[in-house]
Write a protein that holds these residues in place. Sequence first.
Motif, PDB file in Angstrom:
ATOM      1  N   GLU A 475      43.324  29.731  38.679  1.00 15.71           N
ATOM      2  CA  GLU A 475      42.334  29.321  39.676  1.00 15.71           C
ATOM      3  C   GLU A 475      41.444  30.466  40.145  1.00 15.71           C
ATOM      4  OE1 GLU A 475      46.365  29.518  41.921  1.00 15.71           O
ATOM      5  OE2 GLU A 475      45.604  29.143  39.890  1.00 15.71           O
ATOM      6  N   HIS A 476      41.821  31.697  39.807  1.00 19.53           N
ATOM      7  CA  HIS A 476      40.993  32.849  40.192  1.00 19.53           C
ATOM      8  C   HIS A 476      40.312  33.498  38.986  1.00 19.53           C
ATOM      9  CE1 HIS A 476      42.319  32.863  44.363  1.00 19.53           C
ATOM     10  NE2 HIS A 476      43.558  32.717  43.952  1.00 19.53           N
ATOM     11  N   ALA A 477      40.392  32.848  37.834  1.00 14.36           N
ATOM     12  CA  ALA A 477      39.842  33.452  36.607  1.00 14.36           C
ATOM     13  C   ALA A 477      38.343  33.679  36.687  1.00 14.36           C
ATOM     14  CB  ALA A 477      40.179  32.573  35.402  1.00 14.36           C
ATOM     15  N   HIS A 478      37.630  32.891  37.511  1.00 11.65           N
ATOM     16  CA  HIS A 478      36.179  33.028  37.606  1.00 11.65           C
ATOM     17  C   HIS A 478      35.769  34.302  38.348  1.00 11.65           C
ATOM     18  CE1 HIS A 478      37.416  31.231  41.422  1.00 11.65           C
ATOM     19  NE2 HIS A 478      36.307  31.711  41.934  1.00 11.65           N
ATOM     20  N   GLU A 479      36.683  34.888  39.116  1.00 10.09           N
ATOM     21  CA  GLU A 479      36.323  36.058  39.919  1.00 10.09           C
ATOM     22  C   GLU A 479      36.108  37.293  39.038  1.00 10.09           C
ATOM     23  OE1 GLU A 479      38.868  34.746  43.905  1.00 10.09           O
ATOM     24  OE2 GLU A 479      39.545  36.401  42.653  1.00 10.09           O
ATOM     25  N   TYR A 480      37.061  37.557  38.161  1.00 12.95           N
ATOM     26  CA  TYR A 480      36.982  38.727  37.272  1.00 12.95           C
ATOM     27  C   TYR A 480      37.438  38.279  35.885  1.00 12.95           C
ATOM     28  CZ  TYR A 480      36.305  41.241  41.559  1.00 12.95           C
ATOM     29  OH  TYR A 480      35.799  41.661  42.753  1.00 12.95           O
ATOM     30  N   PRO A 481      36.536  37.655  35.118  1.00  9.66           N
ATOM     31  CA  PRO A 481      36.932  37.028  33.837  1.00  9.66           C
ATOM     32  C   PRO A 481      37.631  37.978  32.868  1.00  9.66           C
ATOM     33  CG  PRO A 481      34.715  36.355  34.480  1.00  9.66           C
ATOM     34  CD  PRO A 481      35.109  37.437  35.424  1.00  9.66           C
ATOM     35  N   LEU A 482      37.115  39.209  32.735  1.00 11.48           N
ATOM     36  CA  LEU A 482      37.742  40.125  31.784  1.00 11.48           C
ATOM     37  C   LEU A 482      39.157  40.462  32.219  1.00 11.48           C
ATOM     38  CD1 LEU A 482      37.715  41.938  29.313  1.00 11.48           C
ATOM     39  CD2 LEU A 482      36.629  43.732  30.700  1.00 11.48           C
ATOM     40  N   CYS A 483      39.345  40.711  33.511  1.00 10.43           N
ATOM     41  CA  CYS A 483      40.689  41.032  34.017  1.00 10.43           C
ATOM     42  C   CYS A 483      41.637  39.867  33.779  1.00 10.43           C
ATOM     43  CB  CYS A 483      40.625  41.369  35.515  1.00 10.43           C
ATOM     44  SG  CYS A 483      39.773  42.918  35.884  1.00 10.43           S
ATOM     45  N   SER A 484      41.169  38.645  34.034  1.00  6.75           N
ATOM     46  CA  SER A 484      42.023  37.480  33.822  1.00  6.75           C
ATOM     47  C   SER A 484      42.354  37.294  32.349  1.00  6.75           C
ATOM     48  CB  SER A 484      41.331  36.230  34.373  1.00  6.75           C
ATOM     49  OG  SER A 484      41.187  36.320  35.787  1.00  6.75           O
ATOM     50  N   GLU A 485      41.379  37.565  31.495  1.00  3.35           N
ATOM     51  CA  GLU A 485      41.616  37.436  30.053  1.00  3.35           C
ATOM     52  C   GLU A 485      42.659  38.441  29.580  1.00  3.35           C
ATOM     53  OE1 GLU A 485      39.204  38.215  25.863  1.00  3.35           O
ATOM     54  OE2 GLU A 485      38.077  37.957  27.732  1.00  3.35           O
ATOM     55  N   LEU A 486      42.555  39.680  30.067  1.00  9.55           N
ATOM     56  CA  LEU A 486      43.517  40.707  29.661  1.00  9.55           C
ATOM     57  C   LEU A 486      44.896  40.424  30.237  1.00  9.55           C
ATOM     58  CD1 LEU A 486      41.269  43.876  30.136  1.00  9.55           C
ATOM     59  CD2 LEU A 486      41.854  42.736  27.987  1.00  9.55           C
ATOM     60  N   ALA A 487      44.931  39.957  31.486  1.00  8.89           N
ATOM     61  CA  ALA A 487      46.219  39.679  32.128  1.00  8.89           C
ATOM     62  C   ALA A 487      46.957  38.550  31.426  1.00  8.89           C
ATOM     63  CB  ALA A 487      46.004  39.341  33.599  1.00  8.89           C
ATOM     64  N   ALA A 488      46.208  37.576  30.920  1.00  6.28           N
ATOM     65  CA  ALA A 488      46.835  36.411  30.291  1.00  6.28           C
ATOM     66  C   ALA A 488      47.672  36.810  29.080  1.00  6.28           C
ATOM     67  CB  ALA A 488      45.763  35.406  29.878  1.00  6.28           C
ATOM     68  N   HIS A 489      47.372  37.948  28.473  1.00  2.00           N
ATOM     69  CA  HIS A 489      48.099  38.371  27.275  1.00  2.00           C
ATOM     70  C   HIS A 489      48.996  39.576  27.549  1.00  2.00           C
ATOM     71  CE1 HIS A 489      44.478  36.243  25.753  1.00  2.00           C
ATOM     72  NE2 HIS A 489      45.325  35.758  24.873  1.00  2.00           N
ATOM     73  N   PHE A 490      49.156  39.917  28.834  1.00  2.00           N
ATOM     74  CA  PHE A 490      49.968  41.100  29.152  1.00  2.00           C
ATOM     75  C   PHE A 490      51.391  40.671  29.483  1.00  2.00           C
ATOM     76  CE2 PHE A 490      51.692  44.684  31.395  1.00  2.00           C
ATOM     77  CZ  PHE A 490      51.101  45.768  30.771  1.00  2.00           C
ATOM     78  N   ASP A 491      52.352  41.365  28.889  1.00  2.00           N
ATOM     79  CA  ASP A 491      53.754  41.020  29.115  1.00  2.00           C
ATOM     80  C   ASP A 491      54.582  42.304  29.175  1.00  2.00           C
ATOM     81  OD1 ASP A 491      55.864  38.928  29.234  1.00  2.00           O
ATOM     82  OD2 ASP A 491      56.536  39.923  27.394  1.00  2.00           O
ATOM     83  N   PRO A 492      55.457  42.431  30.217  1.00  2.00           N
ATOM     84  CA  PRO A 492      55.671  41.484  31.321  1.00  2.00           C
ATOM     85  C   PRO A 492      54.763  41.819  32.498  1.00  2.00           C
ATOM     86  CG  PRO A 492      57.360  43.176  31.399  1.00  2.00           C
ATOM     87  CD  PRO A 492      56.488  43.507  30.211  1.00  2.00           C
ATOM     88  N   PRO A 493      54.282  40.822  33.211  1.00  2.00           N
ATOM     89  CA  PRO A 493      53.360  41.079  34.314  1.00  2.00           C
ATOM     90  C   PRO A 493      53.993  41.803  35.492  1.00  2.00           C
ATOM     91  CG  PRO A 493      53.918  38.738  34.161  1.00  2.00           C
ATOM     92  CD  PRO A 493      54.458  39.389  32.932  1.00  2.00           C
ATOM     93  N   TRP A 494      55.310  41.672  35.656  1.00  2.00           N
ATOM     94  CA  TRP A 494      55.941  42.275  36.840  1.00  2.00           C
ATOM     95  C   TRP A 494      55.862  43.807  36.827  1.00  2.00           C
ATOM     96  CZ3 TRP A 494      59.834  45.624  35.764  1.00  2.00           C
ATOM     97  CH2 TRP A 494      60.533  45.479  34.571  1.00  2.00           C
ATOM     98  N   VAL A 495      55.682  44.425  35.667  1.00  2.00           N
ATOM     99  CA  VAL A 495      55.538  45.886  35.626  1.00  2.00           C
ATOM    100  C   VAL A 495      54.273  46.308  36.370  1.00  2.00           C
ATOM    101  CG1 VAL A 495      55.329  47.911  34.144  1.00  2.00           C
ATOM    102  CG2 VAL A 495      56.777  46.008  33.455  1.00  2.00           C
TER     103      VAL A 495
END
Length: 872
Positions: A475-495
């Motif tokens: 729901e926040h992907a429109h704010e910073y599209p590149l950041c959201s795109e990179l985060a979607a493929h980052f594992d694990p996010p808790w680091v």
Amino acid sequence: MTATASLVASPDAALLSDIRQRWKQGRAELLDHFAQHPLQVTPLLHGLTRLADHTLQALWAATSMPAEAALMAVGGYGRGEQFPHSDIDLLLLLPRAQGSDRALDAAAEGFITACWDSGLEIGASVRTIEACIDEAAKDITVQTALLESRFLCGHRALAEAMQAKFIQHLDARVFFQAKMREQQQRHIKFEDTPYALEPNCKESPGGLRDLQVVLWVAQASGLGRSWKELAASGVIHANTVRQIQRNETVIKRIRAHLHMLAGRREDRLVFDQQSAVAKVLGFAPTPSKRAGELLMQRYYWAAKAVEQINQIVLLDIEGRLWPQSVAKAQPIVDIDGVEDGRYVLRDGMIEPADLQLFQHQPWTLLEIFAVYQRAAGARGLSPAALRAIYLARPRMDSAFRHDPRSRAQFVRILQAPGGIVHALRLMNRTSVLGRYLWAFRRIVGQMQHDLFHVYTVDQHILMVVRNMRRFFMPEHAHEYPLCSELAAHFDPPWVLILAALFHDIAKGRGGDHSDLGAVEVRKFCKAHGIDAANTELAVFLVREHLQMSRVAQKEDLSDPEVISAFAQRVGDERHLVALYLLTVADIRGTSPKVWNAWKGKLLENLYRATLRALGGQTPQPQAELQLRQREAQRILNLYALPEGAQKPLWDTLDMGYFLRNDPQDIAWHTRKLYARVASASPVVSARLAPEGEGLEVLVYAPDRPDLFARICGYFDSQNFNILDAKIHTANNGWALDSFVVVSPHTKLHDRGMIGVIETSLLQELGSTGPLPAPHHGRLSRRVRNFPVNPRVGLRPDERGQRWILSVTAHDRAGLLFGIAQVLARHHIDLQLAKITTLGERVEDTFLVSGPGLGDARIQNIIEGELLQAIAD
């Protein structure tokens, strides 16, 4: 003498003079004693109250007030807490309505006049019992004032009758709801946080008013008038009374000294007064913290505790006033790793089934937050749970922190699929986070007086965690599209959450907080069983969290060696992505004013260039030049330019120009200049900035030593702030410069300014007169109280061909113009300007060249003139 005045005997002038003198002398003695004993605030407040009582009683007798009238103290004065410059709130209670008895009215008027003549700053209302009840029904403020009414002198039976009738008409539920609405509106007015830079120690969340609201509501509900009475009623625990009184005293001391220092009623702990109050209260600076910062941290701790007590007690009283609305407890089951029924859900609020759970098993103080993240329908923790956590604070000791079960629960909270920010914020408000992470406790309420952070360190950290979490939320992907795109493929996010939690945790210790924080996160990972790869990444992020911002904003991103060095420092794509996400989240969490689209573009450019380098693409300037030219040509084709129209202009431009400008900018410059290359007249063109707010301004003019200074002088005179400047001199001797500018006094995208700039700047370029003096604006109070030590650095670049000039100073009008004037005087060519504004501090970097820069004597002269220019 008027007819009305003749109805009342004139008070004896000598007697009034004596009363006035005793009031003045007594007050001076109390204030002087407090100045000598600055921690003894309770004797001051009670002493001023008693002195006012005696003075008013003497005036009542001296003015021969009718025996059928009564005088009552209301409001804060009625409560018995008179601050040095607070009004003395009075109720003059009459048996008959005003206007029906001329003598009674005249007597009341004479008494009020005598109060003012004697030096008492009073706030008086004159009413009958019926008027009091009527006004209270219409105005919650009047109702609250009457709730604290106290008899002073006159007809006691009349005063008691008013109090009895008032209580008879007081509806505790209606009063509670009205005070809750009032408190909510007040909190919103003060941004709903106790951590304001300049808090109002009376009205802000966590201020004295929050404690007063609790006592008002408790009194209206018949639960007591004092903290001890609330403890006797079971609303608060007996051990809590001392904690409340200690924090209340801290805030009262600060408020009393604010009155003393200002010489008037002043409840705002403004920058100008923070250091002064700290000095009076005995706070001494440390090597890493100012005395004012230590004072503010102590205030924030007290305000946080007050806010917590306010929430707990008001929820408890609400449950007592509406007992039938308390929902039946539903056992919480089917949460992995949690015993079924250990916690219950009551109207969406979680509480332990056994309220002694935290006392017997302290590690569950963390488990309840893990349950809060995962329980369906949970909205928060119940009043009973919050009270149990508050009472269990002594159980959060070293054994609690080292318990493997505690550590497992904290890791579960960080690794939860959702609710991380809500849980951490609630843990901070209830002091669980700081008592578990001892390093975090040290930065709770720690103000950062660096002119660009607007939050305390703990609030900034939680804001960065929030920003990081948003990258992973669709729901926040429109704010910073590149950041959201990179985060979607980052594992694990808790680091990334872990790194955000620790990135500033060592602030205020002295030394490099990045290195110290890296030590802290490594210790955490070791204690919590984090694997080696994720430990190394978390340590890297905390240690390097400032580097990407520094390189993007201060170095020449068109230089292949800059990109290569940064890529080598990052190491691989995973580290680059993680650092990019943390950098964006960090800058956004610093202040609403610090982040802008231009900084976002610089960071993205650095990210993409580094990604190419990490992918094995050795920076090849010639290939990059051709790539940008082809893309610019593609854009130009959309505008139907003649074949080869760009060639005359591009032939005058070297590789540096093409590497420092995006294809979109190159195409725009070309469209505006391709037909003007052979012209003798300068060109000025402006457009809305493609990235973010402001305008982009293109200047094409014959180069001369003062050209940059003259352009900066124009923007300074028009009150424009320069966000970025790209300076280039073509091989035909013409300068092709571009600027990104914003104005604080115009709309974000004011098209009307485009024509103004194109006309007036062109006129300025034709001027040959002396440069005007820089415009100096007023310094903000933050800058006056927390000045930046101006610094100038001038060093050769790694190739020894050009020089890097770095400037740090407080931001003000005319700053860049003053720097440009110094450079013009010494015939220094400016090739690149990186303008970095961090709140009210600037850190600018310039790439310059000049024949005299290699001479140490001339270099010292230039640095001295620059220091003078930025310090003026």
